[in-house]
Design an enzyme around this catalytic site. Structure first.
Site, PDB file in Angstrom:
ATOM      1  N   ARG A 187      48.278  39.427  32.300  1.00  0.00           N
ATOM      2  CA  ARG A 187      47.421  39.030  33.438  1.00  0.00           C
ATOM      3  C   ARG A 187      47.203  37.550  33.255  1.00  0.00           C
ATOM      4  NH1 ARG A 187      45.086  37.113  37.190  1.00  0.00           N
ATOM      5  NH2 ARG A 187      43.330  38.035  38.316  1.00  0.00           N
ATOM      6  N   HIS A 244      43.457  32.645  33.964  1.00  0.00           N
ATOM      7  CA  HIS A 244      42.666  32.557  35.192  1.00  0.00           C
ATOM      8  C   HIS A 244      41.181  32.526  34.851  1.00  0.00           C
ATOM      9  CE1 HIS A 244      42.591  36.841  34.149  1.00  0.00           C
ATOM     10  NE2 HIS A 244      41.522  36.977  34.917  1.00  0.00           N
ATOM     11  N   HIS A 303      37.031  33.413  36.940  1.00  0.00           N
ATOM     12  CA  HIS A 303      36.367  34.065  38.073  1.00  0.00           C
ATOM     13  C   HIS A 303      35.055  33.371  38.426  1.00  0.00           C
ATOM     14  CE1 HIS A 303      38.991  37.587  37.440  1.00  0.00           C
ATOM     15  NE2 HIS A 303      38.666  37.518  36.159  1.00  0.00           N
ATOM     16  N   GLU A 317      32.944  38.849  33.855  1.00  0.00           N
ATOM     17  CA  GLU A 317      33.850  39.986  33.694  1.00  0.00           C
ATOM     18  C   GLU A 317      33.479  40.786  32.454  1.00  0.00           C
ATOM     19  OE1 GLU A 317      38.096  39.240  34.016  1.00  0.00           O
ATOM     20  OE2 GLU A 317      38.479  40.493  32.259  1.00  0.00           O
ATOM     21  N   HIS A 337      40.418  32.704  30.805  1.00  0.00           N
ATOM     22  CA  HIS A 337      40.880  33.715  29.856  1.00  0.00           C
ATOM     23  C   HIS A 337      42.222  34.288  30.259  1.00  0.00           C
ATOM     24  CE1 HIS A 337      38.458  35.703  32.997  1.00  0.00           C
ATOM     25  NE2 HIS A 337      39.264  36.742  32.827  1.00  0.00           N
ATOM     26  N   GLU A 374      39.526  41.212  42.235  1.00  0.00           N
ATOM     27  CA  GLU A 374      40.560  40.875  41.263  1.00  0.00           C
ATOM     28  C   GLU A 374      41.771  40.244  41.947  1.00  0.00           C
ATOM     29  OE1 GLU A 374      42.395  40.552  37.537  1.00  0.00           O
ATOM     30  OE2 GLU A 374      40.323  41.065  38.031  1.00  0.00           O
TER      31      GLU A 374
END
Length: 402
Positions: free
Chosen positions: A109, A112, A114, A118, A157, A180
């Protein structure tokens, strides 16, 4: 005496059937009243029996408390997949949105961050997580089934599946609208920055970035990473370690339940210091037992059902009462201060996560409150023997019976 017998008979007739006009299949004297000759999906109907035939104590029009990852589309890419349930799909869920993600061994993943914090719980396999704090201190750890992580809003992360078969986990964002599928991705920013700006920022020739993907990667297949110690050494360099770990093992948490029936394992800011906006309890309830009647004064409860079969009843003023059934992969939601209980209605252990947007877990037990109220007063409310009231289970009896 005749008057007393009449009152007693009336009470017996209404016990478990409190509403007028009477509700529930038990009060439907004409057998055709409960049939459904129209179009239906038996597979869904049989999974949600409490919706098809609610108990007669259900009343009012409470918003739906049930949703499920099983009914939403997976976004599948080479390296894994994800699916989500946000407030857009589940109107009542205003404080938490949920994501279910799978990464292959080596699946990444991408790097990125947010707008929301999270929190995540591992349900399968092994995963490597990386994150850095605002003072430049990097952190890397390998997590396994039963472990959790927490990244504050804005902390960049990455996540990567490890051998032998990658991982699966559930993510909670501390914002019901968080998605997401709409995150701040490193590939997006680099692809949409002028090459001359990239050259100045990184102190290299612009040609270094000539092959950067023009579209984001999101989830993609990478190589299975090297051993943790080597990667940590490469990441850390001369930088120090963060003061608190970003990962935690729920297995190390003490059991909040004081009966012999099941466990409640807590992770909040009291034992997982970094988790300042999310508290969670992993709850395991054996067959024939139930999570006692209670409510939470400081946060809504978002639930993720991991195994077994559950039935939850939720109470609000009005009165409004709604009962629903839950199976693995389903999601439940209980607004702050709404009374509720969760029963194990299967023949194996039932397990679910309760997640709260708060730093500290708080709960009131109905039984404990009444047991610590004046017995005569309780007796006058409920027409029970006042001598029995102080013997009712206390706060520690979170899973009953004893």
């Amino acid at each position: 005496m005749g008057a007393a017998m009449t009152v007693s008979a009336a009470s017996a007739g209404s016990f478990g059937n409190p509403d007028e006009p009477p509700q529930g299949a038990i009060n439907a004297k004409n057998p055709a009243s409960v049939t459904d000759p129209g179009p239906q999906d038996p597979a869904i109907r049989d999974q949600l029996q409490s919706a098809f035939s609610p108990p007669p104590t259900d009343v009012g029009g409470m918003p739906q408390i049930w949703s499920s990852f099983n009914t939403v589309q997976r976004r599948i890419q080479n390296g894994g997949w994800a699916r989500q349930v946000t407030q857009a799909d589940f109107a009542i869920s205003t404080t938490i949105s949920g994501v279910n993600m799978r990464l292959t061994a080596g699946g990444i993943r991408e790097l990125h961050w947010h707008q929301a914090a999270e929190w995540a719980y591992m349900t399968f396999g092994h995963c490597r997580v990386t994150v850095i704090d605002p003072t430049g201190r990097p952190y890397v750890a390998d997590v396994k089934e039963g472990d959790i992580w927490y990244f504050p809003a804005g902390y960049p992360h990455s996540l990567q599946g490890l051998g032998p078969d990658g991982c699966e986990f559930v993510i909670c964002f501390d914002d019901g609208a968080a998605s997401e599928f709409n995150t701040l991705l490193v590939t997006d920013w680099v692809a949409h920055t002028p090459p001359a700006v990239l050259a100045t920022n990184f102190g290299v020739s612009a040609e270094v970035f000539a092959k950067t993907p023009l579209h984001n990667l999101w989830i993609f297949q990478g190589k299975v990473p090297g051993d943790l110690a080597s990667v940590r050494n490469l990441m850390t360099g001369n930088a120090g370690a963060p003061p608190e770990p970003f990962t935690f093992s729920l297995a190390s948490s003490p059991n909040l339940n004081e009966t012999k029936n099941g466990t409640l394992q807590l992770a909040d800011s009291s034992n997982f210091k970094v988790s300042t906006t999310v508290a969670a309890v992993l709850q395991t309830v054996p067959p024939g037992a139930m999570r006692s009647m209670h409510w939470h004064p400081n946060a809504d409860e978002w639930q993720y059902y991991i195994k077994g079969k559950a039935r939850m009843g939720v109470f609000n003023t009005g009165p409004h009462v709604l009962t629903m059934d839950f199976n693995p992969g389903d999601i439940g939601y209980v607004p702050r201060n709404y009374g509720h209980y969760v029963q194990n209605i299967g023949d194996t252990d039932m397990q679910f996560l309760a997640v709260f947007r708060t730093a500290k877990f708080e709960e009131f037990s109905l039984s404990d409150w009444l047991a610590h109220s004046p017995p005569e007063m309780v007796a006058e409310h409920l027409n029970v023997d006042p001598a029995a009231v102080p013997q009712w289970p206390g706060m520690g009896a979170r899973i009953v019976p004893k």
